[in-house]
Write an enzyme that holds these catalytic residues in place. Sequence first.
Site, short mmCIF file in Angstrom:
data_model
loop_
_atom_site.label_atom_id
_atom_site.label_comp_id
_atom_site.label_asym_id
_atom_site.label_seq_id
_atom_site.Cartn_x
_atom_site.Cartn_y
_atom_site.Cartn_z
N SER A 135 0.87 -1.17 0.00
CA SER A 135 0.00 0.00 0.00
C SER A 135 0.91 1.22 0.00
CB SER A 135 -0.86 -0.03 1.25
OG SER A 135 -1.60 1.16 1.38
N LYS A 161 -0.93 -1.00 -4.49
CA LYS A 161 -2.15 -0.25 -4.15
C LYS A 161 -1.77 1.20 -3.96
CE LYS A 161 -4.59 -0.02 0.24
NZ LYS A 161 -5.19 -0.82 1.32
N LYS A 163 -2.88 4.99 -2.75
CA LYS A 163 -3.85 5.78 -2.00
C LYS A 163 -4.27 6.94 -2.90
CE LYS A 163 -3.91 3.74 2.06
NZ LYS A 163 -5.14 3.19 2.65
N ASP A 188 -7.10 2.94 -3.24
CA ASP A 188 -7.81 2.98 -1.95
C ASP A 188 -8.09 4.44 -1.60
OD1 ASP A 188 -8.85 2.67 0.58
OD2 ASP A 188 -7.10 1.63 1.42
N GLU A 213 -10.92 0.44 -3.63
CA GLU A 213 -11.18 0.17 -2.21
C GLU A 213 -11.86 1.37 -1.54
OE1 GLU A 213 -7.68 -1.38 -0.31
OE2 GLU A 213 -8.49 -1.10 1.71
N ASP A 238 -13.59 -1.90 2.84
CA ASP A 238 -12.67 -1.99 3.97
C ASP A 238 -13.41 -1.43 5.20
OD1 ASP A 238 -10.74 -1.46 5.92
OD2 ASP A 238 -9.29 -0.52 4.60
N LYS A 262 -9.76 -7.00 7.97
CA LYS A 262 -8.76 -6.55 8.94
C LYS A 262 -9.17 -7.10 10.29
CE LYS A 262 -7.22 -2.34 6.64
NZ LYS A 262 -7.37 -0.88 6.58
N GLY A 290 -3.91 -4.04 6.12
CA GLY A 290 -2.93 -3.71 7.17
C GLY A 290 -3.29 -2.38 7.80
O1 OSB Z 1 -7.13 1.66 4.36
O2 OSB Z 1 -5.90 -0.04 4.21
C1 OSB Z 1 -6.10 1.07 4.69
C2 OSB Z 1 -3.11 2.18 6.80
C3 OSB Z 1 -3.76 2.82 7.84
C4 OSB Z 1 -5.13 2.91 7.82
C5 OSB Z 1 -5.86 2.36 6.77
C6 OSB Z 1 -5.22 1.70 5.73
C7 OSB Z 1 -3.82 1.65 5.74
C8 OSB Z 1 -3.04 1.05 4.66
C9 OSB Z 1 -1.66 0.58 5.00
O3 OSB Z 1 -3.43 0.98 3.53
C10 OSB Z 1 -1.56 -0.89 4.99
C11 OSB Z 1 -0.25 -1.34 5.59
O4 OSB Z 1 0.74 -1.36 4.87
O5 OSB Z 1 -0.23 -1.68 6.80
MG MG Z 2 -8.25 0.51 3.00
#
Ligand code: OSB
Ligand code: MG
Length: 388
Positions: A135, A161, A163, A188, A213, A238, A262, A290
């Site tokens: 991510s 992925k 953001k 995402d 996402e 999510d 999660k 994550g």
């Molecule tokens: O939306 O998946 C998410 C991190 C913090 C809060 C939300 C998210 C995330 C990540 C990071 O996308 C995922 C990771 O590498 O731990």
């Molecule tokens: Mg997410």
Amino acid sequence: MKIQSIHAREIALRLRKPFETSFGVTQARRILLVELKTNHGSGWGEVTAGEGPFYNPENTDTAWLMLRNYLAPLVTGKDFADAGQVLHAMAPIRGHEMAKAAIESAFWDALAREQGVPLHQVLGGSRTELACGVSLGIETDIHSLLEKIAQELEAGYQRIKLKIKPGKDLAVVAAVRKHYPHIALTVDANSAYTLDDAELLKQLDDFDLTYIEQPLEWNEIFQHAALQRQLKTPICLDECIHGLRDAQAAIALGACRVINIKLGRVSGHGEARRIQQYCLQQGIPVWCGGMLESGIGRAHNIAMSSLPGFVLPGDVSASKRYWPEDVIEPEVTIKPQGTIRVPQGPGIGFSPRLDYIERLTARKEEWPQRAGAGSYAVARSSVENPVT
Ligand code: OSB
Ligand code: MG
């Protein structure tokens, strides 16, 4: 197994580099670790809440309060046959899934250690290697993003992925797709859009994304169904999925075609497994998300990802992407083909580095408190005999 006490700590861990999402920038984590002491040894869990209530309503401070004043009093000094009973004991408390998950998952670890078997085996997982994705946070310019992608692909990661947020979406995705026509790519939004943005989101259909996402509000399943009807690209939920019932509603309404599971968001392994099983029956692929976890949370994610329904690459990646040093040994590493090996030792299969954890500790408490029960005694009576 009897939970005799809970040792909770808050540790401070600085990320190697800041991570930006649509809801903010994280530079350093304030992570709560819990160690359950039982009559048969101990187990470790992590609260995956963020520093502020921006991903979901929980944060580090609310979790500490809930653990100390409400959850620990409901589970300590009691005998439980399985982790389902532990979650059930915490049922009077509404929400606070991530605080509950820390206790529930620590109980699983303790149970597996007591039996001398790996946690993934106790959960019923069969996979021995996991496909990993990454991510990537929002970057100020496209060149630094392309550079990061090149590094991650070089390391072997199987899916990228990105953001996104309003103003950092179509052009960014177009540039990445142009540069890498064939990689597995997802985005995402962390709830940054509304249905009024449907026309913009429809343009993402041009980029052959595996899924989009959580584009809309964090607790809004119905509108995701309206959006999914207008998109060719699958929506992956999510933030919206807090348990099996949300997954059932989302699938029945057609609000998503993929689910990110999660552990913290769904109160732990038991509920994560129920969602995984339901999605498997329904033909909905799932993957493990994550929350910038330390090694303790990461180890639990690895065990969970070994279950059969986890068919898409997860956001579970190597320790060194996040931390100069992780709190477990060995640290989590990735193989050149972009996989993580599921450890075969008892419990989570990694050892907490107690000395290092001690050095990172900002506060610690043991519940029940040994001397002068004080607030603990008040809290216990207020949970078991609520005064309204
Ligand atoms: O939306 O998946 C998410 C991190 C913090 C809060 C939300 C998210 C995330 C990540 C990071 O996308 C995922 C990771 O590498 O731990
Ligand atoms: Mg997410």
